[in-house]
Design an enzyme around this catalytic site. Structure first.
Site, PDB file in Angstrom:
ATOM      1  N   CYS A  79      -4.580  11.418   0.453  1.00 57.99           N
ATOM      2  CA  CYS A  79      -3.241  11.251   0.408  1.00 57.99           C
ATOM      3  C   CYS A  79      -3.015   9.458   0.295  1.00 57.99           C
ATOM      4  CB  CYS A  79      -2.502  11.494   1.582  1.00 57.99           C
ATOM      5  SG  CYS A  79      -3.149  10.925   3.229  1.00 57.99           S
ATOM      6  N   ASN A  88      -3.796   7.924   4.658  1.00 61.25           N
ATOM      7  CA  ASN A  88      -4.831   8.568   5.429  1.00 61.25           C
ATOM      8  C   ASN A  88      -4.550   8.729   6.795  1.00 61.25           C
ATOM      9  OD1 ASN A  88      -8.399   8.242   6.049  1.00 61.25           O
ATOM     10  ND2 ASN A  88      -7.143  10.220   5.613  1.00 61.25           N
ATOM     11  N   CYS A 135      -1.463  10.759   7.934  1.00 59.63           N
ATOM     12  CA  CYS A 135      -0.787  11.816   7.872  1.00 59.63           C
ATOM     13  C   CYS A 135      -1.219  13.129   7.585  1.00 59.63           C
ATOM     14  CB  CYS A 135       0.633  11.655   7.669  1.00 59.63           C
ATOM     15  SG  CYS A 135       1.523  10.308   8.374  1.00 59.63           S
ATOM     16  N   ARG A 136      -0.935  13.067   6.267  1.00 54.87           N
ATOM     17  CA  ARG A 136      -1.546  14.525   5.364  1.00 54.87           C
ATOM     18  C   ARG A 136      -2.733  14.884   5.258  1.00 54.87           C
ATOM     19  NH1 ARG A 136       1.961  12.897   0.038  1.00 54.87           N
ATOM     20  NH2 ARG A 136       1.135  10.805   0.805  1.00 54.87           N
ATOM     21  N   ASP A 174       5.179  13.375   1.466  1.00 60.06           N
ATOM     22  CA  ASP A 174       4.968  12.470   2.447  1.00 60.06           C
ATOM     23  C   ASP A 174       5.973  12.384   3.696  1.00 60.06           C
ATOM     24  OD1 ASP A 174       4.428  10.144   3.657  1.00 60.06           O
ATOM     25  OD2 ASP A 174       4.555   8.745   1.808  1.00 60.06           O
TER      26      ASP A 174
HETATM   27  P1  4NP Z   1       0.025   9.719   4.440  1.00 60.08           P
HETATM   28  O1  4NP Z   1       1.582   9.152   4.890  1.00 60.08           O
HETATM   29  O2  4NP Z   1      -0.247   9.272   3.145  1.00 60.08           O
HETATM   30  O3  4NP Z   1       0.090  11.210   4.545  1.00 60.08           O
HETATM   31  O4  4NP Z   1      -0.958   9.289   5.405  1.00 60.08           O
HETATM   32  C1  4NP Z   1       1.766   7.710   4.640  1.00 60.08           C
HETATM   33  C2  4NP Z   1       1.515   6.920   5.649  1.00 60.08           C
HETATM   34  C3  4NP Z   1       1.496   5.587   5.560  1.00 60.08           C
HETATM   35  C4  4NP Z   1       2.335   5.084   4.508  1.00 60.08           C
HETATM   36  C5  4NP Z   1       2.812   6.028   3.517  1.00 60.08           C
HETATM   37  C6  4NP Z   1       2.577   7.429   3.598  1.00 60.08           C
HETATM   38  N1  4NP Z   1       2.882   3.686   4.437  1.00 60.08           N
HETATM   39  O5  4NP Z   1       3.563   3.256   3.429  1.00 60.08           O
HETATM   40  O6  4NP Z   1       2.320   3.020   5.055  1.00 60.08           O
END
Ligand code: 4NP
Length: 154
Positions: A7, A10, A12-13, A123
């Site tokens: 993702c 790294n 959340c998803r 997201d």
């Molecule tokens: P992920 O979610 O891609 O599912 O881990 C996010 C976590 C942090 C950010 C964006 C998406 N961020 O902009 O910091």
């Protein structure tokens, strides 16, 4: 077999997908046949544990994400992993740009591969709790189908 979920951050998803798939592989008796990992296209959260909201939502469904630590995806991953699964189209485009010509990894969009009604895991980072539940719903469904595919390939 080695599977890598990717993702953006790294936290959340893709850590959720890693935890869910690992759990389902254990239930299917395939834990020692498939290695599961996750990474982010971005580097902002490298070394951090998954987002507390992801950990809490996962914990309620029996998945422990607490020992995971974020890392950034690298070109070397295309030689290590058999299957690299992106959470959304932006992640997929970034991975395609990074993909070496000779890598062994098959690259795909996680939900599209398993014929879900939606292509992308949204997201949840700027969302409320509901977003994290939806992430889990989508990932659990696709992971059940991924386990069936892996059983057939092993
Ligand atoms: P992920 O979610 O891609 O599912 O881990 C996010 C976590 C942090 C950010 C964006 C998406 N961020 O902009 O910091």
């Amino acid at each position: 077999m080695r599977v890598l979920f990717v993702c953006l951050g790294n936290i959340c998803r893709s850590p959720t997908a890693e935890g869910v798939l690992r759990h389902k592989l254990r239930e299917a008796g395939l834990a020692d046949r498939v290695e599961v990992a996750s990474a982010g296209t971005g580097d902002w959260h490298v070394g951090k544990a998954p987002d507390k909201r992801s950990q809490a939502a996962a914990q309620l469904r029996g998945y422990d994400l607490s020992t995971q630590r974020a890392r950034q995806v690298s070109r070397a991953d295309f030689a290590t992993y058999d299957l690299i699964l992106a959470m959304d189209n932006s992640n997929l485009r970034n991975l395609e740009a990074l993909q070496p010509a000779m890598g062994k990894a098959e690259l795909d969009l996680f939900l599209r591969r398993y014929q879900s009604q939606v292509d992308e895991v949204p997201d949840p980072y700027y969302d409320g709790e509901q977003g994290f539940e939806q992430v889990l719903d989508l990932i659990e469904h696709a992971s059940d189908l991924l386990v069936i595919e892996l059983k057939g390939r092993l």
